[in-house]
Design a protein around this motif. Sequence first.
Motif, PDB file in Angstrom:
ATOM      1  N   THR A   2       0.881  -1.368   0.136  1.00 29.90           N
ATOM      2  CA  THR A   2       0.012   0.041   0.070  1.00 29.90           C
ATOM      3  C   THR A   2       1.054   1.212  -0.031  1.00 29.90           C
ATOM      4  O   THR A   2       1.915   1.217   0.115  1.00 29.90           O
ATOM      5  CB  THR A   2      -0.954   0.156   1.195  1.00 29.90           C
ATOM      6  OG1 THR A   2      -0.097  -0.167   2.320  1.00 29.90           O
ATOM      7  CG2 THR A   2      -1.905  -1.251   1.359  1.00 29.90           C
ATOM      8  N   VAL A   3       0.179   2.387  -0.170  1.00 29.47           N
ATOM      9  CA  VAL A   3       0.830   3.492  -0.097  1.00 29.47           C
ATOM     10  C   VAL A   3       1.171   4.046   1.455  1.00 29.47           C
ATOM     11  O   VAL A   3       0.159   3.843   2.167  1.00 29.47           O
ATOM     12  CB  VAL A   3       0.131   4.818  -1.069  1.00 29.47           C
ATOM     13  CG1 VAL A   3       0.819   6.051  -0.954  1.00 29.47           C
ATOM     14  CG2 VAL A   3       0.078   4.211  -2.384  1.00 29.47           C
ATOM     15  N   HIS A   5       1.922   6.895   4.316  1.00 27.94           N
ATOM     16  CA  HIS A   5       2.012   8.499   4.455  1.00 27.94           C
ATOM     17  C   HIS A   5       2.641   8.831   5.746  1.00 27.94           C
ATOM     18  O   HIS A   5       2.251   8.431   6.646  1.00 27.94           O
ATOM     19  CB  HIS A   5       0.511   8.883   4.454  1.00 27.94           C
ATOM     20  CG  HIS A   5      -0.231   8.894   3.192  1.00 27.94           C
ATOM     21  ND1 HIS A   5      -0.293   9.692   2.249  1.00 27.94           N
ATOM     22  CD2 HIS A   5      -0.971   7.881   2.578  1.00 27.94           C
ATOM     23  CE1 HIS A   5      -1.021   9.244   1.144  1.00 27.94           C
ATOM     24  NE2 HIS A   5      -1.419   8.231   1.365  1.00 27.94           N
ATOM     25  N   VAL A  10       5.247  10.911   0.935  1.00 27.39           N
ATOM     26  CA  VAL A  10       4.464   9.697   0.762  1.00 27.39           C
ATOM     27  C   VAL A  10       5.255   8.647   0.086  1.00 27.39           C
ATOM     28  O   VAL A  10       6.438   9.005  -0.910  1.00 27.39           O
ATOM     29  CB  VAL A  10       3.390  10.100  -0.379  1.00 27.39           C
ATOM     30  CG1 VAL A  10       2.629   9.015  -0.781  1.00 27.39           C
ATOM     31  CG2 VAL A  10       2.456  11.102   0.196  1.00 27.39           C
ATOM     32  N   ARG A  12       5.354   5.161  -2.018  1.00 27.74           N
ATOM     33  CA  ARG A  12       4.636   4.026  -2.821  1.00 27.74           C
ATOM     34  C   ARG A  12       5.321   3.439  -3.541  1.00 27.74           C
ATOM     35  O   ARG A  12       6.624   3.746  -3.898  1.00 27.74           O
ATOM     36  CB  ARG A  12       3.671   5.235  -3.771  1.00 27.74           C
ATOM     37  CG  ARG A  12       4.140   6.006  -4.922  1.00 27.74           C
ATOM     38  CD  ARG A  12       3.487   6.161  -5.873  1.00 27.74           C
ATOM     39  NE  ARG A  12       4.113   6.871  -6.834  1.00 27.74           N
ATOM     40  CZ  ARG A  12       4.964   6.949  -7.737  1.00 27.74           C
ATOM     41  NH1 ARG A  12       5.585   5.930  -7.789  1.00 27.74           N
ATOM     42  NH2 ARG A  12       5.347   7.907  -8.451  1.00 27.74           N
ATOM     43  N   PRO A  13       4.951   2.162  -4.116  1.00 30.41           N
ATOM     44  CA  PRO A  13       5.691   1.361  -4.914  1.00 30.41           C
ATOM     45  C   PRO A  13       6.266   2.051  -5.959  1.00 30.41           C
ATOM     46  O   PRO A  13       5.584   2.707  -6.775  1.00 30.41           O
ATOM     47  CB  PRO A  13       4.687   0.057  -5.312  1.00 30.41           C
ATOM     48  CG  PRO A  13       3.741   0.347  -4.218  1.00 30.41           C
ATOM     49  CD  PRO A  13       3.491   1.837  -3.982  1.00 30.41           C
ATOM     50  N   THR A  14       7.454   1.803  -6.354  1.00 37.34           N
ATOM     51  CA  THR A  14       8.386   2.265  -7.527  1.00 37.34           C
ATOM     52  C   THR A  14       7.627   1.909  -8.861  1.00 37.34           C
ATOM     53  O   THR A  14       7.514   0.543  -8.857  1.00 37.34           O
ATOM     54  CB  THR A  14       9.794   2.096  -7.408  1.00 37.34           C
ATOM     55  OG1 THR A  14      10.169   2.618  -6.245  1.00 37.34           O
ATOM     56  CG2 THR A  14      10.620   2.574  -8.517  1.00 37.34           C
ATOM     57  N   LEU A  57      10.228   1.346  -3.044  1.00 37.25           N
ATOM     58  CA  LEU A  57       9.331   2.534  -2.859  1.00 37.25           C
ATOM     59  C   LEU A  57       9.903   3.722  -3.321  1.00 37.25           C
ATOM     60  O   LEU A  57      11.468   4.170  -3.134  1.00 37.25           O
ATOM     61  CB  LEU A  57       9.014   2.707  -1.176  1.00 37.25           C
ATOM     62  CG  LEU A  57       8.249   1.302  -0.702  1.00 37.25           C
ATOM     63  CD1 LEU A  57       8.176   1.667   0.745  1.00 37.25           C
ATOM     64  CD2 LEU A  57       7.173   1.001  -1.296  1.00 37.25           C
ATOM     65  N   HIS A 108       5.660   1.056   9.138  1.00 38.00           N
ATOM     66  CA  HIS A 108       4.902   0.133   8.485  1.00 38.00           C
ATOM     67  C   HIS A 108       5.543  -1.209   9.046  1.00 38.00           C
ATOM     68  O   HIS A 108       4.792  -2.285   8.948  1.00 38.00           O
ATOM     69  CB  HIS A 108       5.088   0.526   7.011  1.00 38.00           C
ATOM     70  CG  HIS A 108       4.736  -0.863   6.145  1.00 38.00           C
ATOM     71  ND1 HIS A 108       3.607  -0.999   5.982  1.00 38.00           N
ATOM     72  CD2 HIS A 108       5.552  -1.506   5.366  1.00 38.00           C
ATOM     73  CE1 HIS A 108       3.277  -2.008   5.197  1.00 38.00           C
ATOM     74  NE2 HIS A 108       4.607  -2.396   4.749  1.00 38.00           N
TER      75      HIS A 108
END
Length: 170
Positions: A2-3, A5, A10, A12-14, A57, A108
């Motif tokens: 998931t993204v 924050h 932020v 997020r997957p590359t 990410l 995370h």
Amino acid sequence: MTVLHGSSVVLRPTLVQDVPALAAIRATPAVQARWRGGPDFAAEIAAELHEAGVHHLTVLYEDRVIGGVQWHAEEDPDYRHAGIDLFLDPDVHGRGLGTDTVRTLARHLVDDRGFHRLVIDPAADNAPAIRCYAKVGFKAVGTMRQYERGPDGTWHDGLLMDLLAAELTR
């Protein structure tokens, strides 16, 4: 994945579309001094995206790519932990974005992925990175002598740092 924050960033997957921006950052002299590679950074990054067991990410700040962070896991139940590596655009250094990036990913890995221990291994002479990681709760474990080869071909020390889940500063 998931993204994620953070306070300012932020993660997020590359995506393949991120490769040119990430390659431009990796090509800066400040990043090259710490991350080996070249001369084709774009090809290297694109290949790294397919490494088994490594999660890549992209770090965004104000909707702009400012770097990359990756993590890998040791899944043997007797040694289970995760390791983190990152690089950020030198233009954003000194703003707390590295700390926010590491804290966001560490949160995370601890809260969502269940890791009780995280490791990171900056160059022993990289004082800004060491301060950044310490703000998140990482502690120096010891010096790994002649740990990595530098761009000049000589061996340099690394600092092993770890963080236990209860030590994560939120």
